[in-house]
Enzyme design. Structure first.
Site, short mmCIF file in Angstrom:
data_model
loop_
_atom_site.label_atom_id
_atom_site.label_comp_id
_atom_site.label_asym_id
_atom_site.label_seq_id
_atom_site.Cartn_x
_atom_site.Cartn_y
_atom_site.Cartn_z
N HIS A 28 0.83 -1.21 0.00
CA HIS A 28 0.00 0.00 0.00
C HIS A 28 0.86 1.25 0.00
O HIS A 28 1.26 1.73 1.07
CB HIS A 28 -0.91 -0.02 1.22
CG HIS A 28 -1.80 -1.22 1.27
ND1 HIS A 28 -1.35 -2.47 1.65
CD2 HIS A 28 -3.12 -1.37 0.98
CE1 HIS A 28 -2.35 -3.34 1.59
NE2 HIS A 28 -3.43 -2.70 1.19
N GLU A 409 -17.80 -4.69 24.83
CA GLU A 409 -16.97 -5.89 24.93
C GLU A 409 -15.75 -5.80 24.02
O GLU A 409 -14.64 -6.19 24.40
CB GLU A 409 -17.79 -7.14 24.57
CG GLU A 409 -18.98 -7.42 25.47
CD GLU A 409 -20.21 -6.58 25.11
OE1 GLU A 409 -20.21 -5.90 24.06
OE2 GLU A 409 -21.19 -6.61 25.89
N HIS A 471 -28.44 -15.96 24.95
CA HIS A 471 -27.40 -15.78 25.97
C HIS A 471 -26.64 -17.07 26.27
O HIS A 471 -25.69 -17.04 27.05
CB HIS A 471 -28.02 -15.24 27.26
CG HIS A 471 -28.34 -13.79 27.20
ND1 HIS A 471 -29.05 -13.23 26.16
CD2 HIS A 471 -28.04 -12.76 28.04
CE1 HIS A 471 -29.18 -11.93 26.37
NE2 HIS A 471 -28.57 -11.62 27.50
#
Ligand SMILES: Cc1ncc(C[n+]2csc(CCOP(=O)(O)OP(=O)(O)O)c2C)c(N)n1
Length: 661
Positions: A28, A409, A471
């Site tokens: 790149h 999270e 869950h």
């Protein structure tokens, strides 16, 4: 000081990046060419570092969050005189065994602070580094810990969702020494970012509590003034540097064509001619290289001053800091956990493993009060990983060692990587096991980099009951076990919990998941041998009376079921043993002989785990019996669920009896 024009300094980066990508025929060039100006200002005027000592603990951190622009970082390491980054390495960009892999790998190349490539991760990891700096400075003082964390972030970094979690945390914690240089070139792979994005980043960062301004990122003076302002700000700072991707390339500059492929001979020649760079590949004019090398040793005096200040510190405190930076645990930890296990044997704790983990944490935090950094993504009361003595970390209480990450999270997991990489702390973070999915990209990088972070993952199966299948993790144990260098522990009782915590804390070359239950479990262990049985991944918990006909393998909450099945089988005269398997992958990593001894020779093998079967065949064989989950769970009280899904002692007994014929 050798006086060299700024643009010639920046062009050295551009030339090396163009040549390396051209030679590799991949990479790149666009980002290094566009960001060369502001990177040059940062590295020659602001960044506190000593290229000869890339591990100096009080160096400023520089994180190239846009890892695809790796040639920018490799050029800077070479130009400033990092001993490992020779011109040969630059010439071998992206080749097997070189120190110049496609994306920067901190475990591979000295001077690379963290592994980047998955966009957004570097920025979020840098927040953890800046957090660690603040925490460590509060403890050891500004004379010893006082450095900035700089980040180069691209459009892609800021589009990724994790960036929102990261900047929200950094703003809330007032991480004033975190400075993000945003390479705002308005181009990504598909074309102009306007195809997909119209966020005003300056406003977004300001809304998150940052100082933010927009400047011409190609103007060295403007960059220097902005960095100087950012250094004085009490808030984290965003400097939106407007740049041109592929700066200097005659037809590709400012377009997606400069992003991720070699420029091609003609375009490269045109760019070099425009910029006034020698056409000789990989050449840097002697005076330019000399000036860069001087920039690389600019920080030597600051480093020596720091060493002198360190030498003045009391010997005990100095040794403590050194130990912490080595990621070694205090000798008192083993003793504290030994005492803890002794007390468990004397008065058993028949509670959920998340609760017995809390008890272990009390013992641990007492001997590692500043080093043990816990946190939760808004489930503190459910995860039970906050010691009673723990004080919350906040902008105003930087000595606090419990972090309320909010419902973030992914940000939490990336932040923990940064805390660990910065050094000085043993971070653990908590949520429900099912939400490891939300943190997965950072967990994967932890495994790749080998950061010794600990995930306290509670509510580890259908055993969580009423919250239901959204869950209830089913495939998570298998998927985490499949990750190289990941260690998953699913302890069955309070003693195993203590043993697994000890193994996790002493692991400084990779992450550990502690999968813990919501529901109560009996304490099954009656001994706590000096040689930690969990360290082998599995061990015989209940021996058989006579030669075993059946081996029952189980982890976590299902070990209780295996023990009940063993009793029933023994009652029928079928010699049966129980093997507790707190870590399946650690068992499978044991030498063949030990593995054979643990797995045993019983003709019938049954594994019991309230999760999918993936992985267990290596223990029980393709024809082994597996008692576990084949589908998602359901919402119901825990007792009903285990019966409904057939995860019972009776099911294990029936399977074994059927096989024995
Ligand atoms: C999480 C993630 N998704 C996708 C990619 C693939 N990728 C590499 S660079 C890039 C976008 C590049 O745009 P930008 O961030 O603006 O970088 P620039 O074009 O300025 O070099 C993408 C999608 C990645 N590296 N990480």
């Amino acid at each position: 000081m050798t006086q060299v024009d700024h643009s010639r300094m920046a062009n050295a980066i551009r030339g090396l990046a163009m040549d390396a990508v051209e030679q590799a025929k991949s990479g790149h060039p666009g980002l290094p060419m566009g960001a060369a100006d502001f990177a040059t200002v940062l590295f020659t005027q602001f960044l506190k570092f000593d290229a000869e000592h890339p591990d100096w603990p009080d160096r400023d951190r520089f994180v190239l969050s846009a890892g695809h622009g790796s040639m920018l970082l490799y050029s800077l390491l070479y130009l400033t005189g990092n001993a490992d980054m020779t011109i040969e390495q630059i010439k071998h960009f992206r080749q097997l065994g070189s120190r110049t892999p496609g994306h920067p790998e901190n475990f591979h190349t000295k001077g690379v602070e963290t592994t980047t490539g998955p966009l957004g991760q570097g920025l979020a990891t840098a927040v953890g580094m800046a957090l660690a700096e603040k925490m460590l400075a509060a403890e050891f003082g500004k004379k010893i810990v006082d450095h900035h964390t700089y980040v180069l972030a691209s459009d892609g970094d800021l589009m990724e969702g994790v960036s929102q979690e990261a900047i929200a945390m950094a703003g809330h914690w007032r991480l004033g020494k975190l400075i993000v240089l945003y390479d705002d070139n308005g181009i990504s792979i598909d074309g102009p970012t306007s195809l997909a994005d119209s966020v005003d980043q300056v406003k977004r960062f300001k809304a998150a509590g940052w100082a933010a301004e927009r400047i011409d990122g190609q103007d060295a003076n403007a960059v220097a003034e902005a960095i100087a302002r950012a250094q004085k700000s009490g808030k984290p700072s965003l400097i939106d540097c407007q740049t041109t991707i592929g700066y200097g390339a005659p037809t590709k500059a400012g377009t997606a064509k400069a992003h991720g492929e070699a420029l091609g001979a003609e375009e490269l020649k045109g760019a070099k001619e425009r910029l006034g760079i020698s056409l000789e590949p990989f050449s840097v004019p002697a005076d330019v290289l000399k000036a860069w090398r001087e920039a690389g040793s600019r920080g030597a005096a600051a480093r020596k001053d720091w060493e002198a200040r360190l030498a003045q510190m009391g010997p005990r405190k100095r040794a403590e800091l050194a130990r912490r930076l080595r990621h070694e645990r205090p000798a008192s930890l083993a003793k504290a956990l030994r005492e803890h296990k002794k007390s468990l044997l004397a008065s058993p704790l028949n509670v959920a493993t998340r609760k017995s983990s809390e008890a272990a944490i009390e013992a641990i935090a007492a001997v590692m009060p500043f080093e043990f950094v816990a946190g939760s993504a808004d489930l503190t009361g459910s995860n039970n990983n906050k010691a009673k003595s723990a004080v919350n970390f906040s902008a105003r209480t930087p000595k606090g060692r419990f972090i309320h990450y909010g419902v973030r999270e992914h940000g939490m997991a990336a932040c923990m990587n940064g805390i660990f990489l910065h050094g000085g702390f043993a971070p653990n973070g908590a949520t429900f096991l099912v939400f490891t999915d939300y943190a997965r990209p950072a967990i994967r990088l932890a495994a790749l980099m080998g950061t010794g972070v600990i995930y306290v993952m509670t509510h580890d199966s259908i055993g969580l009951g009423e919250d239901g299948p959204t869950h209830q993790p089913v495939e998570h144990l298998a998927s985490l076990r499949a990750m190289p260098n990941m260690r998953v522990f699913r302890p069955c009782d309070a003693v195993e919990v203590a043993e697994c915590w000890e193994l996790a804390l002493n692991r400084n070359n990779g992450p550990t998941v502690l999968a813990l239950t919501r529901q109560n479990l009996p304490q099954l262990r009656t001994t706590a041998p000096a040689e930690n049985p969990c360290s082998f991944g599995a061990y015989e918990l209940v021996p058989s009376q006579g030669e075993a006909k059946v081996s029952l393998f189980a982890s976590g909450s299902e070990v209780e079921i295996a023990v009940a099945a063993q009793k029933q089988l023994a009652g029928r005269g079928i010699a049966t043993r129980v093997v507790s398997v707190p870590s399946l992958e650690l068992l499978l990593a044991q030498p063949a002989e030990r593995q054979r001894a643990i797995i045993g020779q019983a003709p019938v093998k049954v594994a019991i785990e309230a999760a999918v079967r993936w992985g267990w065949d290596a223990v029980i064989g393709k024809d082994g019996e597996f008692i576990g989950m084949r589908s998602f769970g359901a919402s119901a009280p825990v007792k009903d669920l285990f019966r409904h899904f057939g995860i019972t002692a009776e099911a294990a007994v029936n399977a074994a009896v059927k096989r024995l014929g």
